[in-house]
Scaffold this active site. Structure first.
Site, mmCIF file in Angstrom:
data_model
loop_
_atom_site.group_PDB
_atom_site.id
_atom_site.type_symbol
_atom_site.label_atom_id
_atom_site.label_comp_id
_atom_site.label_asym_id
_atom_site.label_seq_id
_atom_site.Cartn_x
_atom_site.Cartn_y
_atom_site.Cartn_z
ATOM 1 C CG ASP A 255 46.960 39.434 33.657
ATOM 2 O OD1 ASP A 255 46.075 40.270 33.382
ATOM 3 O OD2 ASP A 255 46.907 38.693 34.651
ATOM 4 C CG ASP A 256 45.296 43.516 32.410
ATOM 5 O OD1 ASP A 256 44.339 42.786 32.134
ATOM 6 O OD2 ASP A 256 45.407 44.117 33.498
ATOM 7 C CB CYS B 100 41.922 38.650 34.301
ATOM 8 S SG CYS B 100 42.915 40.125 34.293
ATOM 9 C CG ASP C 109 44.142 38.334 30.568
ATOM 10 O OD1 ASP C 109 44.648 39.350 30.043
ATOM 11 O OD2 ASP C 109 44.171 38.141 31.802
ATOM 12 C CG ASN C 110 41.761 41.721 29.790
ATOM 13 O OD1 ASN C 110 41.656 40.869 30.672
ATOM 14 N ND2 ASN C 110 42.434 42.845 29.977
#
Ligand SMILES: *[C@@H]1O[C@H](CO)[C@@H](O)[C@H](O)[C@H]1NC(C)=O
Ligand SMILES: *[C@@H]1O[C@H](CO)[C@@H](O)[C@H](O)[C@H]1NC(C)=O
Ligand SMILES: *[C@@H]1O[C@H](CO)[C@@H](O)[C@H](O)[C@H]1NC(C)=O
Ligand SMILES: *[C@@H]1O[C@H](CO)[C@@H](O)[C@H](O)[C@H]1NC(C)=O
Ligand SMILES: *[C@@H]1O[C@H](CO)[C@@H](O)[C@H](O)[C@H]1NC(C)=O
Ligand SMILES: *[C@@H]1O[C@H](CO)[C@@H](O)[C@H](O)[C@H]1NC(C)=O
Ligand SMILES: *[C@@H]1O[C@H](CO)[C@@H](O)[C@H](O)[C@H]1NC(C)=O
Length: 583
Positions: A40-41, A76, A321-322
């Site tokens: 995540d991130d 996200c 996700d990003n």
């Protein structure tokens, strides 16, 4: 010898589809398994991957690295929904992390809970398992209303404890949610993942396992009494909390530059002071430390697949996700932008037929993920996929090299920007209003001859970066002080910017509302006769008038969601009139 014999017998008895792989190099007789790990991130450009030796050794070196992989929205929930549906955010209309424009409730409202990857995989005979964060605003209030569809086994991280590293809220199968004070979030996800691998093995059918730890996302506690949750540095497992002393964020050319960069509100950011930068470096180390539990999990997952004799029939995929920025363009920590740090993300696959130790530069995106799994599983592609299968096997990679293929990606965003960390939460000079103007449409074209990024903001500011000469995105060729006629791009685009920009704008016009194959073949929308397949073709002087007369990408105003009436012209002019095949 003994171990091999054991594995062989195990495989023969319980997992018949691995029989072929054991004996020769034929493709598996049955559908392959998928283990999908998504953080995540996680950044690529701040070098976080260099601190994950197990991902590099056990996935990257054993498989292929996609170095031009992009998310299509740098946030996200919208990014995950695009990943799980194969559709761009303008086609899911899940564009935010919370209602009314996003979050789990909007995903359900859009009908997507009955129409996304795990549902499709179950229909194709897969058993499906998932542990970790599914998407934002999936919480103790709506966990069973409805349950996320399509899973045989689940252990979700849900709000309010999704991002609480030492007191996560888990919701497993049909059980009510439970807080887990004192346990380390990522280690719990890892344990659930191993249990699910055991279940998948025992069930004896092909499976998909999604493993989505929250690291290195900020420690974020939702507190009903404060309107903005505190986004503070992630908390590593205590066994990792002293690692990497002295390590700092890479000081790339766009790190806290003396001259402001970017566009819209970013170009008005004050330069960061030494207190803030020290804080960022500590924050960065916390991120690297928090990723260590993920890296440890990778080797336990690979070991468990090996023990069950499943490894040779399983695609293991690692991504996030990003992306994430810290100090780049003077920004406080965060995501949401179309700059490289936020959108060009890690992506690695190992598995049957995947060349080992290869790095490829095909442009691929998260909307390609679902089509890729379909292709590997032998499921016919859906006609409404906006993405196309990534070239995974050696044959597919070879074909992609020899055929015209997508060289572009689009990145879109609606709503507010924002910053994380102690200083980010103070806004910009104490104000948050700037963040409201963060809606934009952006596009990348990446080839081995030219490499561009073009963005139109909801303020109607424009950005164009020649990524070959300016990979740090410091020189906006369409900024207020730039002259469109003064700065030709490198060969083979050596025509004035005043001729190049209308071509890029027309392409973005197609991409910003494209559907299905329009998204993978946007030039064909502009030129239905098929004579133009790339930017160089389009730059032919015979099309100058056609492109000059195109309607322009522009916004009426900055909205918080996808309100089409505020997004200006929707369709380009088509060269010739034969649009039948696109309508
Ligand atoms: C997996 O494949 C490798 C290389 O093809 C082979 O050496 C190994 O024995 C296989 N292992 C199993 C468990 O099938
Ligand atoms: C997984 O769920 C699908 C759909 O409900 C079902 O058909 C299948 O039998 C389940 N698999 C197992 C192992 O229970
Ligand atoms: C853990 O979080 C829950 C809410 O998610 C809270 O009620 C509980 O007090 C917390 N426990 C500890 C020890 O912090
Ligand atoms: C914030 O403050 C700095 C320094 O005082 C100033 O240069 C900048 O224009 C301000 N930015 C905004 C968006 O108000
Ligand atoms: C740097 O900026 C932060 C946030 O505005 C402020 O709290 C801090 O005192 C400043 N530090 C220095 C050394 O000026
Ligand atoms: C936001 O953009 C609008 C144009 O859509 C502009 O008028 C306004 O000043 C901008 N607001 C801020 C805070 O920059
Ligand atoms: C997207 O959803 C929002 C919120 O429900 C709605 O206002 C908007 O009209 C939708 N946009 C489109 C293009 O359907």
């Amino acid at each position: 010898m003994c171990r091999r014999l054991f594995l062989f017998l195990v495989a023969l008895t319980f997992v018949p589809w691995s029989y072929a792989a054991l004996n020769d190099r034929q493709p598996p007789a049955q559908k392959p398994n998928f283990v999908f790990i998504m953080t995540d991130d996680q950044d690529l450009h701040l070098n976080s991957m260099q601190y994950m030796p197990n991902v590099l050794d056990l996935i990257a070196k054993e498989g292929t690295t996609y170095q031009q992989h992009f998310c299509t929205v740098a946030q996200c929930c919208p990014s995950r929904v695009s990943l799980f549906t194969g559709k761009l955010a303008h086609n899911t209309n899940v564009t935010d992390i919370i209602p009314p424009y996003g979050g789990y409730p909007k995903f359900v409202q859009q009908g997507l809970n009955n129409d996304y990857l795990p549902v499709w995989l179950q229909q194709a005979g897969y058993n499906t398992y998932y542990t970790g964060k599914l998407m934002n605003a999936h919480s103790t209030a709506n966990w069973n209303n409805p349950f996320p569809a399509g899973w045989n086994g689940t252990a979700f991280l849900i709000d309010p404890g999704t991002y609480n590293y030492y007191n996560a809220t888990f919701q497993s199968n049909r059980d009510p949610p439970a807080s887990t004070p004192g346990q380390y979030n990522t280690d719990q996800v890892a344990q659930h993942a191993l249990n699910m691998l055991d279940q998948a093995y025992a069930a004896g059918a092909p499976f998909f396992l999604g493993v989505t730890p929250i690291a290195p996302h900020c420690q974020t506690i939702f507190n009903p009494t404060t309107p903005i949750p505190g986004f503070l540095p992630p908390i590593p497992a205590s066994r990792h909390q002293n690692l990497f002393p002295g390590v700092k964020i890479p000081r790339s050319p766009n790190f806290n530059p003396n001259v402001p960069s970017g566009a819209s509100w970013i170009t008005h950011l004050p330069q960061l002071n030494s207190t803030e930068i020290d804080y960022f470096d500590n924050f960065y180390r916390s991120r690297l430390q928090a990723l260590q539990a993920v890296d440890e999990m990778i080797s336990t997952i690979i070991d468990r697949l090996t023990q069950h004799g499943l490894l040779n029939d399983t695609y293991v995929i690692y991504t996030t996700d990003n992306g994430y920025h810290m100090g780049n363009h003077r920004m406080q920590p965060g995501k949401y932008c179309a700059y490289e740090e936020d959108v060009n993300i890690p992506f690695y696959i190992r598995g049957p037929g995947v060349p080992r130790g290869k790095t490829v530069d095909f442009v691929t995106t998260h909307t390609d993920f679902a089509p890729t799994l379909f292709q590997l599983a032998g499921i016919p592609l859906r006609s409404d996929f906006d993405g196309s299968p990534m070239p995974v096997t050696g044959n597919a990679q070879e074909q992609r090299r020899n055929a015209p293929a997508p060289d572009h990606t689009m990145v879109e965003y609606w709503g507010t920007g924002g910053f994380e960390g102690a200083y980010g939460l103070q806004g910009i000079n104490g104000s948050f209003t700037q963040f409201l103007n963060h809606t934009y449409k952006s596009m990348r074209i990446v080839t081995n001859k030219y490499n561009l990024q073009y963005t139109v903001w909801c303020t109607n500011e424009h950005e164009l970066y020649d990524m070959t000469r300016d990979p740090s995105q410091m020189n906006n060729l369409l900024g207020p002080s730039a002259s469109v006629n003064a700065t030709p791009l490198a060969s083979p685009l050596n025509r004035p910017l005043s001729q190049v920009q209308p071509r890029l704008d027309a392409l973005l016009m197609v991409l910003k509302s494209c559907k299905a194959n329009q998204c993978t073949q946007p030039w064909k929308v502009l030129h239905p006769d098929g004579d133009v397949n790339n930017l160089v073709d389009a730059l032919n002087g015979e099309y100058d008038a056609f492109y000059t007369e195109q309607p322009k990408v522009e916004f009426e105003k900055c909205e918080l969601g996808y309100r089409v009436q505020s997004e200006g012209p929707q369709t380009p002019n088509y060269y010739g009139t034969n649009m039948a095949e696109w309508t």
